[in-house]
Enzyme design. Structure first.
Site, PDB file in Angstrom:
ATOM      1  CE1 TYR A 125      -3.415   2.603   0.780  1.00 58.72           C
ATOM      2  CE2 TYR A 125      -2.180   2.941   3.205  1.00 58.72           C
ATOM      3  CZ  TYR A 125      -3.220   3.851   1.600  1.00 58.72           C
ATOM      4  OH  TYR A 125      -3.956   4.710   2.131  1.00 58.72           O
ATOM      5  CG  ASP A 155      -1.665  12.875   4.645  1.00 61.20           C
ATOM      6  OD1 ASP A 155      -1.599  13.373   3.692  1.00 61.20           O
ATOM      7  OD2 ASP A 155      -2.558  11.971   4.353  1.00 61.20           O
ATOM      8  CG  ASP A 159      -4.074   8.253   0.102  1.00 59.98           C
ATOM      9  OD1 ASP A 159      -4.986   8.938  -0.844  1.00 59.98           O
ATOM     10  OD2 ASP A 159      -3.627   8.634   0.919  1.00 59.98           O
ATOM     11  CG  ASP A 219      -4.294  12.767  -1.477  1.00 58.50           C
ATOM     12  OD1 ASP A 219      -4.550  11.733   0.154  1.00 58.50           O
ATOM     13  OD2 ASP A 219      -3.712  12.763  -1.442  1.00 58.50           O
ATOM     14  CG  HIS A 243      -7.998   5.068  -0.761  1.00 60.24           C
ATOM     15  ND1 HIS A 243      -8.166   6.369   0.046  1.00 60.24           N
ATOM     16  CD2 HIS A 243      -6.345   4.098  -0.192  1.00 60.24           C
ATOM     17  CE1 HIS A 243      -6.788   6.106   0.490  1.00 60.24           C
ATOM     18  NE2 HIS A 243      -5.914   5.079   1.011  1.00 60.24           N
ATOM     19  CD  GLU A 292      -9.113  11.376   1.401  1.00 60.25           C
ATOM     20  OE1 GLU A 292      -8.929  11.810   2.225  1.00 60.25           O
ATOM     21  OE2 GLU A 292      -7.627  10.498   1.562  1.00 60.25           O
ATOM     22  CB  CYS A 304      -3.579  12.535   8.746  1.00 61.15           C
ATOM     23  SG  CYS A 304      -3.552  10.806   8.925  1.00 61.15           S
ATOM     24  NE  ARG A 323      -9.433   8.332   3.978  1.00 62.95           N
ATOM     25  CZ  ARG A 323      -8.502   9.163   4.253  1.00 62.95           C
ATOM     26  NH1 ARG A 323      -7.552   7.989   4.028  1.00 62.95           N
ATOM     27  NH2 ARG A 323      -8.723  10.000   5.026  1.00 62.95           N
ATOM     28  CD  GLU A 374      -9.449   6.727   7.934  1.00 67.75           C
ATOM     29  OE1 GLU A 374      -9.252   5.709   8.347  1.00 67.75           O
ATOM     30  OE2 GLU A 374      -8.072   7.239   7.344  1.00 67.75           O
ATOM     31  CG  ASN A 411      -6.074   3.268   7.585  1.00 64.51           C
ATOM     32  OD1 ASN A 411      -4.647   2.750   7.369  1.00 64.51           O
ATOM     33  ND2 ASN A 411      -6.451   4.621   7.699  1.00 64.51           N
TER      34      ASN A 411
END
Length: 293
Positions: free
Chosen positions: A45, A60, A87, A89, A114, A116, A124, A159, A189, A213
């Site tokens: 990942y 992040d 990721d 974002d 993914h 989000e 983050c 996500r 998440e 996660n």
């Protein structure tokens, strides 16, 4: 010879369909990804948290661009044969930006990514102060991602960060909408209790495969893998353990160097020079050198 991008994507789908959760440790660069592969894991990942920390030494909080993230994904995908989940974002903007992001990540060789539903710039998922976009807008972004992929085996993960903003029931309803829009996996998440984790699983595991996660030191309780499997999660991410371990190792080495004037006392805990060059593929490079001399 490394396989083409399609092979890892098909492999990722096979792994996700197998009994029990797929474990994907986090990597922040090509070296850490090679170490994940050499440790025997079936997938890796790419952490956005770790990518930000290692590329620019900052937290992040949405400071990296999509191009910087895709470049890191390209280097990681080129260093390993196991599937890379990355990721992506927020997709770095609206639905039109999502189209470009999916295309860029697909060309980079990722097997899955993914997206989000945070606002841009994001932060983050285990930090406070998050905000999310409207559910309808995110649903449109998921539809755009589905339409943008050239390879139908590319795994798209939706996500939601809404649990911390709107509450867990709203996050679950968002996840259902994202599944209806075409997401392959769902990722709620930062649930903050084992009861909330169980609620997510009970409500959504029959809707689509689920992501857990296991954020090291984050807001979600560190439950055992056996419990995660019992709840029916398909994919478990361990995003930043490798980053934290590398940081601790570097700090220890530097403390020894600062105190003693040389790193000699720390060297027994480190790989030898020859062991490290073997690890990063020097024998293979030397074989090729001889072959084509």
């Amino acid at each position: 010879m490394l396989p083409g991008p399609t092979a890892p994507r098909r492999r990722l789908r096979e792994l996700l369909a197998a009994p029990g959760p797929l474990v994907a440790p986090g990597a922040y660069d090509a070296l850490s990804a090679r170490l994940v592969e050499q440790a025997g894991f079936d997938a890796v990942y790419m952490t956005g948290f770790g990518t930000t920390a290692t590329l620019i030494g900052r937290p992040d909080v949405g400071l990296l661009s999509g191009a910087e993230m895709a470049d890191n994904a390209r280097r990681i995908a080129g260093a390993v044969e196991i599937p890379l989940i990355a990721d992506a974002d927020t997709g770095y903007g609206n639905a039109l930006n999502v189209v470009r992001t999916v295309q860029s990540y697909e060309r980079a060789g990722v097997a899955g990514l993914h997206l989000e539903d945070q606002v841009t710039p994001k932060r983050c998922g285990h930090m406070s102060g998050k905000a999310v976009i409207d559910r309808a807008e995110m649903t449109g972004k998921i539809r755009a991602a589905v339409a943008a992929r050239a390879d139908p085996d590319l795994v798209l993960i939706a996500r939601t960060d809404a649990a911390a903003v709107e509450g867990l029931p709203a996050a679950i309803e968002r996840a259902r909408a994202y599944a209806d829009a075409g997401a392959d996996l769902l990722f709620v998440e930062a649930p903050t209790s084992e009861a909330d984790i169980a609620t997510v699983a009970g409500e959504l595991r029959d809707v689509a495969p689920l992501v857990f996660n296991w954020a090291e030191g984050g807001r979600t309780p560190p439950i055992p893998l056996s419990r995660i499997a019992e709840l029916g999660f398909a994919l478990v991410l361990y995003p930043i353990g490798t980053l934290l371990a590398a940081t601790a190792g570097i700090q220890n080495l530097l403390a020894t160097l600062r105190t003693d004037g040389t790193p000699a006392a720390a060297m027994p805990e480190l790989p030898s020079f020859d062991a490290f060059t073997d690890l990063i593929g020097l024998p293979e490079a030397q074989e090729l050198e001889q072959r084509f001399r």
